[in-house]
Design a protein around this motif. Structure first.
Motif, PDB file in Angstrom:
ATOM      1  N   PHE A  10      40.876  50.067  41.509  1.00 13.17           N
ATOM      2  CA  PHE A  10      40.534  48.347  41.022  1.00 13.17           C
ATOM      3  C   PHE A  10      41.010  47.625  42.057  1.00 13.17           C
ATOM      4  N   LYS A  69      44.392  42.960  37.660  1.00 12.09           N
ATOM      5  CA  LYS A  69      44.264  44.332  37.889  1.00 12.09           C
ATOM      6  C   LYS A  69      45.445  44.987  37.138  1.00 12.09           C
ATOM      7  N   VAL A 114      45.434  50.685  41.524  1.00 15.55           N
ATOM      8  CA  VAL A 114      45.170  49.162  41.729  1.00 15.55           C
ATOM      9  C   VAL A 114      45.758  48.848  42.951  1.00 15.55           C
TER      10      VAL A 114
END
Ligand SMILES: Nc1ncnc2c1ncn2[C@@H]1O[C@H](COP(=O)(O)OP(=O)(O)OP(=O)(O)O)[C@@H](O)[C@H]1O
Ligand SMILES: [Mg+2]
Lengths: 359, 277
Positions: free
Chosen positions: A34, A42, A190
């Motif tokens: 992400f 996120k 992330v």
């Protein structure tokens, strides 16, 4: 190993909606990143998958089991936090053993698993230390070790490398990629660093303001960005944008008074205003491509292997663009050069929606 | 080391010495008195160091009144209220710092306000409540109010410690397999140990020293706590100072020992909130 599915997932903190209906399917064993700017949601999305934040609406499935109402401990996932979140009062060994102890694993099994994980991460000599006696990179390894001893269905990483210096970050990035190849586990990672995203991911989900702008392979994201935001977020330096007018037949655009031929015609936008985009490496000096244009050199920034050259094209309202040239090409500020644009790599975006115009 | 730093250092030492002497003087005086006989005490010119130290006052303190019962009562009352206080305050402090409570600041302010009620204003209503409940001359008549009185301060102390602990640690613990309550007791409490001990000592000393409620609610002699019991050593014509001093020393020593045991943690606890490490 398990796939992870998100369907129409939303999240509100009180009145503020931060996640606006996200659909994502993550395959078993896939490495999904992400990526997005700060504050785009996120971490919130990742914490919802972990069960650390409630889901306002929509479904989250891990291994085809709906987990919305399960607490984190029952989701069988492991997470690595940005600040590592090692238990300060426990030794490295106990940090790694903690999750196993809670699951009533036998002492021999704990010893074996911690030993294996420590060997993979090369932290065997640190097992007796307390977290405060470790360097940042070592803490990072311990945090990963704590995740892998549990042998969970999926790993969640929240910006695990952002507290490391540049060199260590590159090293650990490679380690994580190796680890994924070795364990073959589903990883959701992330980051706001597009380089991490490009290098690590099987697929990237680009997020902006709580929405997924594009979910595709790094290659697709880079070469066929679905929106101006995605195009501007990937690549360094970022893609050049310029206001343009599309010709009536949609085959070319006028940028700063110069006609540039597109890779394929955009008949849907014929005669309209649009945003033209091209990446720095798709502009070359000389007549390598068609579309040769005279340009003025504004700034020269040598990087060693290559040189970033900012050029201005057009006479009255000049448009500046960054190009990425071989270091062999010697240019100076104020020079006039002929540049050409690689038609196949040109992009066109709608002025109002910012979405890519592809037909 | 140059002259200037030596000078500041000796100034600091001097200041420390003043504080220590000032604080310890009464305690030392009581200790010396407890070792004197009554006749030596009344002598002129007065002697500072006991000329002929004797333990007879200590022996008498235990025989004249049931001092061992007073100690036992105090230990039960202070101990029980401390344990309950710490447990409840931990849960309250956790809720205040971690849960998204509406009107959190209002609750905190109310806590502070409650801790400032003068005890004397509570004594009449409390007495009626205890009588109605039939708790007079029952340890609970002190354990309950002491717990309530110590809770606000102990909650605030612990809350300030919990605040400094990264919520990610609990998140990690919960992902690792803890319930929220397990995360509190396995991760947060051990890390907030200085705060927990500080709160415990505060609660214990409060209960140990309290006089007014103890005097009112536990009136049977065998139920007296130390702070009240000591006042019972009054002679008919004169105060038996050495005897009272001996009993006082017996009352002070357990608290001193307790604090000595936890000293490192408590001192850490009282200063840690100020300097975030
Ligand atoms: N507990 C909360 N209460 C209210 N708003 C929150 C809360 N947590 C996050 N937000 C908001 O939700 C949005 C998304 O936050 P999130 O932490 O997911 O961003 P992020 O993409 O991880 O950013 P970063 O890259 O800075 O970590 C932000 O606008 C943030 O202000
Ligand atoms: Mg974040």
């Amino acid at each position: 190993m398990a796939q992870v599915n998100l369907a129409r997932v939303t999240k509100s903190f009180g009145e503020t909606k931060v996640i606006h209906g996200i659909d994502l399917d993550i395959k078993s064993g896939e490495f999904v990143v992400f990526v997005g700017p700060s504050g785009c949601g996120k971490s919130t999305l990742l914490r919802m998958i972990a069960g650390l934040e409630t889901t306002t609406s929509g479904d989250i499935e891990i291994g085809s089991e709906r987990v919305n109402d399960l607490p984190p401990r029952s989701r069988d996932i492991a997470m690595v936090f940005q600040d590592y979140a090692l238990y300060p009062h426990k030794s490295v060994y106990e940090n790694m053993a903690f999750g196993l102890r809670l699951r009533k694993t036998s002492e021999e099994e704990i010893k074996r698993r911690v030993g294996d994980a420590a060997a993979i991460l090369q932290i065997e000599h640190l097992l007796e230390r307390k977290p405060r006696q470790l360097s940042g990179g070592q803490r990072q390894r311990v945090a990963m070790g704590r995740a892998i001893v549990r042998d969970p269905k999926a790993f969640l990483f929240d910006e695990p490398l952002s507290n490391l210096d540049a060199q260590l970050r590159n090293e650990m990035r490679t380690e994580i990629k190796k680890l994924h190849a070795r364990l073959g586990k589903t990883i959701i990672y992330v980051t706001h660093d597009q380089v991490e995203a490009m290098t690590l991911a099987d697929r990237i989900a680009v997020l902006s303001a709580g929405k997924v702008m594009q979910y595709a392979s790094p290659d697709e994201i880079y070469n066929r960005p679905a929106a101006k935001f995605v195009a501007g977020f990937t690549g360094s330096p970022a893609m050049n944008f310029a206001p343009a007018k599309v010709s009536a037949d949609g085959a070319s655009v006028m940028v700063a008074g110069t006609a540039i031929k597109l890779g394929y015609p955009r008949t849907s936008a014929g005669g309209r205003e649009a945003t033209f985009g091209i990446r720095p490496e798709d502009i070359s000096v000389g007549a390598e491509h068609a579309n040769e244009i005279s340009a003025r050199v504004v700034v020269v920034e040598p990087l060693g292997a290559e040189t970033l050259v900012t050029i201005a094209i057009g006479a009255e309202k000049p448009v500046e663009m960054v190009t990425r040239l071989s270091a062999d090409i010697k240019l100076a500020m104020g020079d006039t050069v002929n540049v050409s644009f690689n038609s196949a790599k040109t992009h066109l975006f709608d002025v109002t929606t910012d979405m890519a115009i592809t037909s | 080391m140059n002259l200037a730093t030596m000078k500041t250092k000796s100034m600091v030492m001097l200041a420390g010495l003043i504080v220590v002497v000032n604080g310890f003087f009464p305690a030392i005086w009581i200790l010396f008195t407890s070792l004197k006989t009554e006749s030596e005490l009344l002598q002129f010119p007065i002697t500072y160091i006991p000329r002929d130290p004797t333990m007879v006052n200590y022996y008498q303190a235990f025989t004249e009144k049931p001092l061992h019962l007073f100690i036992l009562n105090s230990v039960i009352v202070a101990g029980a209220s401390t344990i309950i206080t710490v447990f409840v305050a931990a849960l309250a402090a956790y809720a205040l710092t971690r849960l998204k409570l509406p009107k959190r600041n209002l609750i905190m302010s109310c806590l502070l306000a409650v801790s400032m009620f003068p005890l004397i204003s509570l004594i009449v209503p409390l007495f009626q409540v205890m009588r109605e409940l039939g708790l007079l001359n029952n340890y609970l008549s002190l354990i309950l109010p002491y717990t309530v009185l110590s809770l606000p301060v102990c909650t605030l102390v612990m809350a300030s410690f919990f605040q400094d602990i990264s919520p990610d640690l609990e998140a990690a613990a919960m992902v690792d397999g803890c319930t929220r309550v397990q995360a509190l007791f396995k991760i947060v409490m051990p890390l907030a140990a200085p705060g927990v001990f500080t709160a415990a000592i505060l609660a214990f000393v409060n209960a140990w020293d309290e006089f007014l409620l103890a005097l009112t609610f536990l009136s049977r002699e065998s139920m007296r706590t130390l702070s009240v019991g000591i006042t019972l050593y009054q002679g008919e014509f004169a105060f038996p100072w050495p005897l009272i001093s001996a009993a006082l020393i017996v009352a002070i020593v357990p608290v001193c020992i307790l604090i000595a045991i936890f000293q490192e943690r408590v001192v850490g606890g009282l200063t840690a909130g100020g300097v975030k490490g």
